[in-house]
Design a protein around this motif. Structure first.
Motif, PDB file in Angstrom:
ATOM      1  N   ASN A 116       0.634  -1.286  -0.156  1.00 39.03           N
ATOM      2  CA  ASN A 116      -0.118   0.010   0.061  1.00 39.03           C
ATOM      3  C   ASN A 116       0.698   1.091   0.005  1.00 39.03           C
ATOM      4  N   SER A 117       2.131   0.991   0.039  1.00 36.95           N
ATOM      5  CA  SER A 117       2.965   2.266  -0.174  1.00 36.95           C
ATOM      6  C   SER A 117       3.303   2.597  -1.479  1.00 36.95           C
ATOM      7  N   THR A 118       3.652   3.900  -1.680  1.00 39.43           N
ATOM      8  CA  THR A 118       3.871   4.327  -3.250  1.00 39.43           C
ATOM      9  C   THR A 118       5.319   4.546  -3.553  1.00 39.43           C
ATOM     10  N   TYR A 119       5.667   4.133  -4.637  1.00 41.06           N
ATOM     11  CA  TYR A 119       7.202   4.256  -5.276  1.00 41.06           C
ATOM     12  C   TYR A 119       6.800   4.965  -6.728  1.00 41.06           C
ATOM     13  N   SER A 120       8.085   5.296  -6.948  1.00 36.73           N
ATOM     14  CA  SER A 120       8.119   5.985  -8.297  1.00 36.73           C
ATOM     15  C   SER A 120       9.469   5.653  -9.003  1.00 36.73           C
ATOM     16  N   TYR A 137       7.537   2.856 -16.026  1.00 37.26           N
ATOM     17  CA  TYR A 137       7.311   3.058 -14.703  1.00 37.26           C
ATOM     18  C   TYR A 137       6.979   4.339 -14.240  1.00 37.26           C
ATOM     19  N   GLY A 138       6.406   5.248 -15.363  1.00 36.35           N
ATOM     20  CA  GLY A 138       6.268   6.514 -15.167  1.00 36.35           C
ATOM     21  C   GLY A 138       5.500   6.829 -14.070  1.00 36.35           C
ATOM     22  N   GLY A 139       5.195   8.094 -13.314  1.00 34.29           N
ATOM     23  CA  GLY A 139       4.250   8.230 -12.407  1.00 34.29           C
ATOM     24  C   GLY A 139       4.412   7.663 -11.089  1.00 34.29           C
ATOM     25  N   THR A 140       3.575   7.329 -10.353  1.00 36.49           N
ATOM     26  CA  THR A 140       3.597   6.866  -9.085  1.00 36.49           C
ATOM     27  C   THR A 140       2.821   5.635  -9.007  1.00 36.49           C
ATOM     28  N   TRP A 141       3.309   4.488  -8.578  1.00 38.59           N
ATOM     29  CA  TRP A 141       2.647   3.531  -8.221  1.00 38.59           C
ATOM     30  C   TRP A 141       2.518   2.738  -6.755  1.00 38.59           C
ATOM     31  N   ARG A 142       1.597   2.123  -6.632  1.00 36.40           N
ATOM     32  CA  ARG A 142       1.099   1.685  -5.134  1.00 36.40           C
ATOM     33  C   ARG A 142       1.230  -0.242  -5.178  1.00 36.40           C
ATOM     34  N   MET A 143       2.224  -0.387  -4.295  1.00 38.35           N
ATOM     35  CA  MET A 143       2.327  -1.896  -4.087  1.00 38.35           C
ATOM     36  C   MET A 143       1.054  -2.618  -3.744  1.00 38.35           C
ATOM     37  N   GLY A 144       0.891  -3.825  -4.231  1.00 42.32           N
ATOM     38  CA  GLY A 144      -0.406  -4.566  -3.729  1.00 42.32           C
ATOM     39  C   GLY A 144       0.139  -5.478  -2.614  1.00 42.32           C
ATOM     40  N   SER A 145       1.300  -5.533  -2.461  1.00 44.13           N
ATOM     41  CA  SER A 145       1.781  -6.390  -1.353  1.00 44.13           C
ATOM     42  C   SER A 145       3.149  -6.068  -1.194  1.00 44.13           C
ATOM     43  N   THR A 146       3.691  -6.532  -0.035  1.00 50.51           N
ATOM     44  CA  THR A 146       5.086  -6.262   0.501  1.00 50.51           C
ATOM     45  C   THR A 146       6.081  -7.225  -0.127  1.00 50.51           C
TER      46      THR A 146
END
Lengths: 159, 89
Positions: A116-120, A137-146
């Protein structure tokens, strides 16, 4: 006073033979006129209030403006001739790399990507493939799991 | 001119801390705040900002627009490229 028509005297209470009339009628209340022939309406504009519900089957020619179609629910429609649809690649979230699009993120280096954290891209694209100039991987991505190093998880582009 | 994400109608509220993301200056790493972040619970402890990778080759128009705006200096001076940020630990 008596009215004389064609030599006949018309008095109060007598009937006037309408077939003897010619010329233009004066302003007269036609509320009791019957058997009017629609083909004799040759000019002017009939108010829309005079038109009852019209069955769609009566529309047999011409083209209806798309602006006249609104609300309701389409029945069974053959869409084989629909044109100007947007390109499939521009329809989110199906479009590759679009906001809402999901992709698998592989954690190549050490560290953790948290649920649930975001990464770019500086972290995502770089650490996944340092030598690449990946466009994925442009923009911002939110992880579905760790995930940790050498693990992969689904992520969603959120902006 | 406002930058929006066409597919969801979200608007860019702010952007800051730009840094070149590639040596060839074809990408910029910065922090962005979008109008839909609060609803998603993003950036709740960073005043609504989170990292954003803006590049010329982003398939999304808003990504390219942010890159151009950042390149034009709208979000402040762009820091030099730092290979350590993209080459792993």
């Amino acid at each position: 006073m008596a009215l004389i028509v064609a030599g006949a005297t018309v008095t109060s209470g007598a009937n006037l033979d309408a077939t003897k009339l010619t010329g233009n009628l004066p302003a007269i209340n036609g509320a009791s006129v019957t058997s009017l022939n629609g083909s004799n309406i040759a000019s002017g504009t009939v108010a829309t209030a005079r038109i009852p519900n019209l069955a769609a089957s009566k529309i047999t020619s011409g083209t209806m403006d798309g602006a006249r179609i609104s609300g309701g629910t389409f029945g069974s429609v053959n869409g084989s001739n629909i044109s100007s649809l947007p390109a499939a690649t521009s329809i989110p979230p199906i479009a590759w790399g679009a906001v809402g699009y999901f992709a698998f993120i592989y954690k190549h280096y050490s560290g953790t990507f948290n649920y649930n954290s975001t990464y770019s891209g500086g972290i995502l694209g770089g650490r996944i493939n340092p030598a690449s100039t990946s466009t994925g991987y442009g923009g911002t991505w939110r992880m579905g799991s760790t995930i940790n190093q050498n693990q992969m998880a689904c992520a969603q582009r959120v902006s | 001119m406002a930058i929006t994400i066409e597919s969801i109608g979200a608007t860019l509220i702010g952007a800051k801390n730009p840094q070149w993301g590639r040596a060839d200056k074809s990408a910029i790493d910065l922090e962005c705040k979008f109008s839909h972040y609060e609803r998603l619970g993003i950036g709740t402890d960073t005043d609504g900002y989170t990292g954003f990778w803006a590049s010329l080759d982003d398939p999304e128009p808003h990504g390219r627009a942010i890159f151009e705006a950042a390149k034009a200096g709208e979000y402040g001076t762009i820091k030099d490229y730092d290979p350590s940020k993209v080459e792993g630990d």
